[in-house]
Scaffold this active site. Sequence first.
Site, PDB file in Angstrom:
ATOM      1  CE1 TYR A   1      33.099  36.288  37.869  1.00  0.00           C
ATOM      2  CE2 TYR A   1      31.046  37.031  37.560  1.00  0.00           C
ATOM      3  CZ  TYR A   1      32.170  36.941  38.350  1.00  0.00           C
ATOM      4  OH  TYR A   1      32.135  37.498  39.756  1.00  0.00           O
TER       5      TYR A   1
ATOM      6  CB  VAL B   1      40.661  26.406  44.426  1.00  0.00           C
ATOM      7  CG1 VAL B   1      41.048  27.120  45.716  1.00  0.00           C
ATOM      8  CG2 VAL B   1      40.290  27.538  43.336  1.00  0.00           C
TER       9      VAL B   1
HETATM   10  N1  LIG Z   1      34.459  42.440  43.006  1.00  0.00           N
HETATM   11  C1  LIG Z   1      33.331  42.397  42.510  1.00  0.00           C
HETATM   12  O1  LIG Z   1      32.442  43.221  42.202  1.00  0.00           O
HETATM   13  C2  LIG Z   1      32.489  41.023  42.481  1.00  0.00           C
HETATM   14  C3  LIG Z   1      31.254  40.831  42.382  1.00  0.00           C
HETATM   15  C4  LIG Z   1      30.639  39.591  42.449  1.00  0.00           C
HETATM   16  C5  LIG Z   1      31.347  38.518  42.745  1.00  0.00           C
HETATM   17  N2  LIG Z   1      32.794  38.520  42.883  1.00  0.00           N
HETATM   18  C6  LIG Z   1      33.485  37.406  43.174  1.00  0.00           C
HETATM   19  O2  LIG Z   1      34.113  37.674  44.485  1.00  0.00           O
HETATM   20  C7  LIG Z   1      35.379  36.709  44.415  1.00  0.00           C
HETATM   21  C8  LIG Z   1      36.486  37.692  44.780  1.00  0.00           C
HETATM   22  O3  LIG Z   1      36.881  38.340  43.954  1.00  0.00           O
HETATM   23  P1  LIG Z   1      37.442  39.834  44.093  1.00  0.00           P
HETATM   24  O4  LIG Z   1      36.718  41.040  43.348  1.00  0.00           O
HETATM   25  O5  LIG Z   1      37.697  40.023  45.359  1.00  0.00           O
HETATM   26  O6  LIG Z   1      38.705  39.511  43.374  1.00  0.00           O
HETATM   27  P2  LIG Z   1      40.349  39.581  43.624  1.00  0.00           P
HETATM   28  O7  LIG Z   1      41.119  39.048  42.314  1.00  0.00           O
HETATM   29  O8  LIG Z   1      40.721  40.708  44.456  1.00  0.00           O
HETATM   30  O9  LIG Z   1      40.724  38.186  44.416  1.00  0.00           O
HETATM   31  C9  LIG Z   1      40.517  36.728  44.170  1.00  0.00           C
HETATM   32  C10 LIG Z   1      41.549  36.079  44.637  1.00  0.00           C
HETATM   33  O10 LIG Z   1      41.240  34.643  44.269  1.00  0.00           O
HETATM   34  C11 LIG Z   1      42.608  34.377  44.086  1.00  0.00           C
HETATM   35  N3  LIG Z   1      42.546  33.101  43.042  1.00  0.00           N
HETATM   36  C12 LIG Z   1      42.312  33.205  41.758  1.00  0.00           C
HETATM   37  N4  LIG Z   1      42.150  31.828  41.186  1.00  0.00           N
HETATM   38  C13 LIG Z   1      42.928  31.008  42.020  1.00  0.00           C
HETATM   39  C14 LIG Z   1      43.022  29.806  42.079  1.00  0.00           C
HETATM   40  N5  LIG Z   1      42.732  29.001  41.173  1.00  0.00           N
HETATM   41  N6  LIG Z   1      43.351  29.266  43.461  1.00  0.00           N
HETATM   42  C15 LIG Z   1      43.469  30.083  44.444  1.00  0.00           C
HETATM   43  N7  LIG Z   1      43.154  30.988  44.425  1.00  0.00           N
HETATM   44  C16 LIG Z   1      42.863  31.796  43.484  1.00  0.00           C
HETATM   45  C17 LIG Z   1      43.443  35.216  43.346  1.00  0.00           C
HETATM   46  O11 LIG Z   1      44.691  35.132  43.312  1.00  0.00           O
HETATM   47  C18 LIG Z   1      42.801  36.584  44.259  1.00  0.00           C
HETATM   48  O12 LIG Z   1      43.683  36.779  45.253  1.00  0.00           O
HETATM   49  C19 LIG Z   1      35.375  36.070  43.134  1.00  0.00           C
HETATM   50  O13 LIG Z   1      34.748  34.769  43.164  1.00  0.00           O
HETATM   51  C20 LIG Z   1      34.680  37.066  42.183  1.00  0.00           C
HETATM   52  O14 LIG Z   1      34.271  36.363  40.871  1.00  0.00           O
HETATM   53  C21 LIG Z   1      33.360  39.738  42.945  1.00  0.00           C
END
Ligand SMILES: NC(=O)c1ccc[n+]([C@@H]2O[C@H](COP(=O)([O-])OP(=O)(O)OC[C@H]3O[C@@H](n4cnc5c(N)ncnc54)[C@H](O)[C@@H]3O)[C@@H](O)[C@H]2O)c1
Length: 261
Positions: free
Chosen positions: A152, A61
Amino acid sequence: MTRDEGRGRVVLVTGGASGIGFATASLLARRGWRVVIGDLDAGRTAGAAAEIGASSIAFDVADEHATEAAMERIEAAHGPVEALFANAGVIQPGSNPEELSMSEFDRVIAVNLRGVYLSCVTAGKRMARRGRGGIVITGSVTASRAAPLHAYAPSKAAAVHMAACLAVEWGRSGVRVNAISPGYVATPPVRAAIERGLRDPQLLRDAAPLGRLVEPEEIGAGVAFLLSDDASAITGINLPVDAGWLAGATMTTYGGMRPAR
Ligand SMILES: NC(=O)c1ccc[n+]([C@@H]2O[C@H](COP(=O)([O-])OP(=O)(O)OC[C@H]3O[C@@H](n4cnc5c(N)ncnc54)[C@H](O)[C@@H]3O)[C@@H](O)[C@H]2O)c1
């Protein structure tokens, strides 16, 4: 009763091969959306998509040429992308700013800010030309509370603000743009941080009035709502789905969370 909110329309879920993105893709598929999962690794992305009867495309992305090419391929194969969950993101271990390298800072900003903007503009300009569409951006509770996550948390504050800026831009063109801000969700990176001793799951639970983490499907339900016709007058907002974490953030000042009655 199965809800058919999607009515066969195409939704792209970035970062959909894991965690919140995968749970949301799965829920959207069950609710009648034609889901395309976008993520980095082709094999892993195809495997995740196959589990839920979705399609897949591998792209970074943060790369504008790859993102534009991916959008062209998706629309050629499946028709107009009518919804986007701009969710791909990377998390960051807590650190002092004195110790945070600029390469780590740049990596987080490249995905969480640049990558989200690119996904939104690449999909949104097409939606705006066609006069309809919905976008949800993944923010975070750290967008609105201080945290020792010096790339972040600011990247997420910017992503949440981006939803409002784009909502204003494309409102007259029938495109709604909102953010969703998860609290703590036990996805693979958060579980890994817990296992490495970098996060204490009890502290995460204690800080939320509901006394628990958030399930990935609960974020998916919020995204499905924001993309659905039930949210037809909602644009430019940030919806926290956080088990009350933001509301509870002041309670240490008052002796901690109130007990169950
Ligand atoms: N888990 C939490 O507690 C939490 C809390 C707040 C926000 N978030 C946000 O939620 C979103 C998903 O996080 P998650 O916890 O499910 O993590 P995750 O690592 O399980 O999923 C994130 C996915 O994004 C993909 N990704 C990363 N960089 C990429 C790129 N450059 N191009 C395409 N794909 C890419 C990864 O390969 C992964 O499959 C993120 O934006 C994260 O910041 C998560």
